[in-house]
Write a protein that holds these residues in place. Structure first.
Motif, PDB file in Angstrom:
ATOM      1  N   ARG A   1       0.899  -1.251   0.101  1.00  0.00           N
ATOM      2  CA  ARG A   1       0.045   0.014  -0.004  1.00  0.00           C
ATOM      3  C   ARG A   1       0.900   1.384  -0.102  1.00  0.00           C
ATOM      4  N   TRP A   2       2.113   1.207   0.531  1.00  0.00           N
ATOM      5  CA  TRP A   2       3.051   2.480   0.822  1.00  0.00           C
ATOM      6  C   TRP A   2       3.503   2.740  -0.716  1.00  0.00           C
ATOM      7  N   VAL A   3       3.829   1.729  -1.456  1.00  0.00           N
ATOM      8  CA  VAL A   3       4.279   2.013  -2.772  1.00  0.00           C
ATOM      9  C   VAL A   3       3.219   2.516  -3.784  1.00  0.00           C
ATOM     10  N   SER A   4       1.940   1.909  -3.656  1.00  0.00           N
ATOM     11  CA  SER A   4       0.969   2.420  -4.127  1.00  0.00           C
ATOM     12  C   SER A   4       0.414   4.006  -4.072  1.00  0.00           C
ATOM     13  N   LEU A   5       0.618   4.171  -2.744  1.00  0.00           N
ATOM     14  CA  LEU A   5       0.145   5.528  -2.126  1.00  0.00           C
ATOM     15  C   LEU A   5       1.146   6.518  -2.749  1.00  0.00           C
ATOM     16  N   THR A   6       2.407   6.027  -2.476  1.00  0.00           N
ATOM     17  CA  THR A   6       3.656   7.091  -2.840  1.00  0.00           C
ATOM     18  C   THR A   6       3.692   7.325  -4.343  1.00  0.00           C
ATOM     19  N   MET A   7       3.475   6.289  -5.125  1.00  0.00           N
ATOM     20  CA  MET A   7       3.416   6.688  -6.589  1.00  0.00           C
ATOM     21  C   MET A   7       2.385   7.388  -7.020  1.00  0.00           C
ATOM     22  N   CYS A   8       1.190   7.064  -6.489  1.00  0.00           N
ATOM     23  CA  CYS A   8      -0.106   7.771  -6.782  1.00  0.00           C
ATOM     24  C   CYS A   8       0.131   9.331  -6.393  1.00  0.00           C
ATOM     25  N   THR A   9       0.795   9.566  -5.369  1.00  0.00           N
ATOM     26  CA  THR A   9       0.978  10.841  -4.933  1.00  0.00           C
ATOM     27  C   THR A   9       1.993  11.671  -5.761  1.00  0.00           C
ATOM     28  N   LEU A  10       3.097  10.878  -6.084  1.00  0.00           N
ATOM     29  CA  LEU A  10       3.970  11.557  -7.000  1.00  0.00           C
ATOM     30  C   LEU A  10       3.306  11.636  -8.518  1.00  0.00           C
ATOM     31  N   GLY A  11       2.596  10.827  -8.904  1.00  0.00           N
ATOM     32  CA  GLY A  11       1.978  10.832 -10.509  1.00  0.00           C
ATOM     33  C   GLY A  11       0.941  11.863 -10.258  1.00  0.00           C
ATOM     34  N   VAL A  12       0.139  12.070  -9.338  1.00  0.00           N
ATOM     35  CA  VAL A  12      -1.171  12.894  -9.216  1.00  0.00           C
ATOM     36  C   VAL A  12      -0.597  14.373  -9.489  1.00  0.00           C
ATOM     37  N   HIS A  13       0.599  14.772  -8.720  1.00  0.00           N
ATOM     38  CA  HIS A  13       1.247  16.228  -8.505  1.00  0.00           C
ATOM     39  C   HIS A  13       1.793  16.550  -9.711  1.00  0.00           C
ATOM     40  N   GLU A  14       2.373  15.391 -10.577  1.00  0.00           N
ATOM     41  CA  GLU A  14       3.104  15.671 -11.876  1.00  0.00           C
ATOM     42  C   GLU A  14       4.234  16.577 -11.877  1.00  0.00           C
ATOM     43  N   ARG A  15       5.088  16.467 -10.815  1.00  0.00           N
ATOM     44  CA  ARG A  15       6.223  17.528 -10.554  1.00  0.00           C
ATOM     45  C   ARG A  15       7.023  16.800  -9.512  1.00  0.00           C
ATOM     46  N   PRO A  16       8.238  17.339  -9.167  1.00  0.00           N
ATOM     47  CA  PRO A  16       9.079  16.888  -8.281  1.00  0.00           C
ATOM     48  C   PRO A  16       8.595  17.237  -7.027  1.00  0.00           C
ATOM     49  N   MET A  17       8.589  16.498  -5.990  1.00  0.00           N
ATOM     50  CA  MET A  17       8.329  16.820  -4.769  1.00  0.00           C
ATOM     51  C   MET A  17       9.243  16.602  -3.663  1.00  0.00           C
ATOM     52  N   ARG A  18       9.095  17.497  -2.640  1.00  0.00           N
ATOM     53  CA  ARG A  18      10.147  17.266  -1.564  1.00  0.00           C
ATOM     54  C   ARG A  18       9.543  16.196  -0.466  1.00  0.00           C
ATOM     55  N   TYR A  19      10.419  15.619   0.387  1.00  0.00           N
ATOM     56  CA  TYR A  19      10.034  14.610   1.124  1.00  0.00           C
ATOM     57  C   TYR A  19       8.895  15.142   2.226  1.00  0.00           C
ATOM     58  N   SER A  20       8.802  15.990   2.601  1.00  0.00           N
ATOM     59  CA  SER A  20       7.984  16.444   3.598  1.00  0.00           C
ATOM     60  C   SER A  20       6.388  16.588   2.952  1.00  0.00           C
ATOM     61  N   GLU A  21       6.558  17.024   1.720  1.00  0.00           N
ATOM     62  CA  GLU A  21       5.231  16.952   0.712  1.00  0.00           C
ATOM     63  C   GLU A  21       4.700  15.982   0.559  1.00  0.00           C
TER      64      GLU A  21
END
Length: 140
Positions: A43-63
């Protein structure tokens, strides 16, 4: 004639090297696909990948952390490292003060995100039906 240029009668054909692909018994312990499925199906891989994909840009760790509900710092760090190791996520360190670290999907990561987004959408669309089926089953 092709596009106004003459085509030579004999065209040298480059030699194509085809690597032999090792075949494995599907779902056997030593099958690389089983190992990969094991690492990407949490679930952590799925949620992390979807978070990065939805935002469509580089994200900082805290974000990323704020957008993955319930994940601990340790688990998110392990997840991001695993995704980086598997070639799904690119980690970029900017030499600033303080140091800035960004995470983003690679081409391989975007490919997986497309599939995970379909599963996420299916889960969203069918959550009520699954809840109903579970309730009916539990009544038996």
């Amino acid at each position: 004639m092709a596009r106004g240029r003459e085509v030579e009668e004999t065209v040298p054909v480059p030699e194509i090297t085809v690597e032999k692909r090792v075949t494995y018994e599907a779902y056997m312990r030593d099958c690389p696909a089983v190992s990969l499925l094991s690492s990407i199906s949490t679930r952590w891989v799925s949620l992390t990948m979807c978070t990065l994909g939805v935002h469509e840009r580089p994200m900082r760790y805290s974000e990323v952390s704020r957008n993955v509900p319930g994940v601990s710092q340790k688990m998110l760090t392990q997840t991001l490292r695993g995704l980086e190791r598997d070639g799904m996520v690119r980690r970029t360190v900017a030499p600033t003060s303080p140091v800035r670290v960004d995470y983003e999907l690679t081409d391989l990561g975007w490919n997986l995100y497309g599939l995970l987004a379909q599963v996420r959408d299916w889960a969203h669309d069918n959550a009520d039906a699954v809840d109903h089926a579970r309730a009916a089953y539990d009544e038996l």
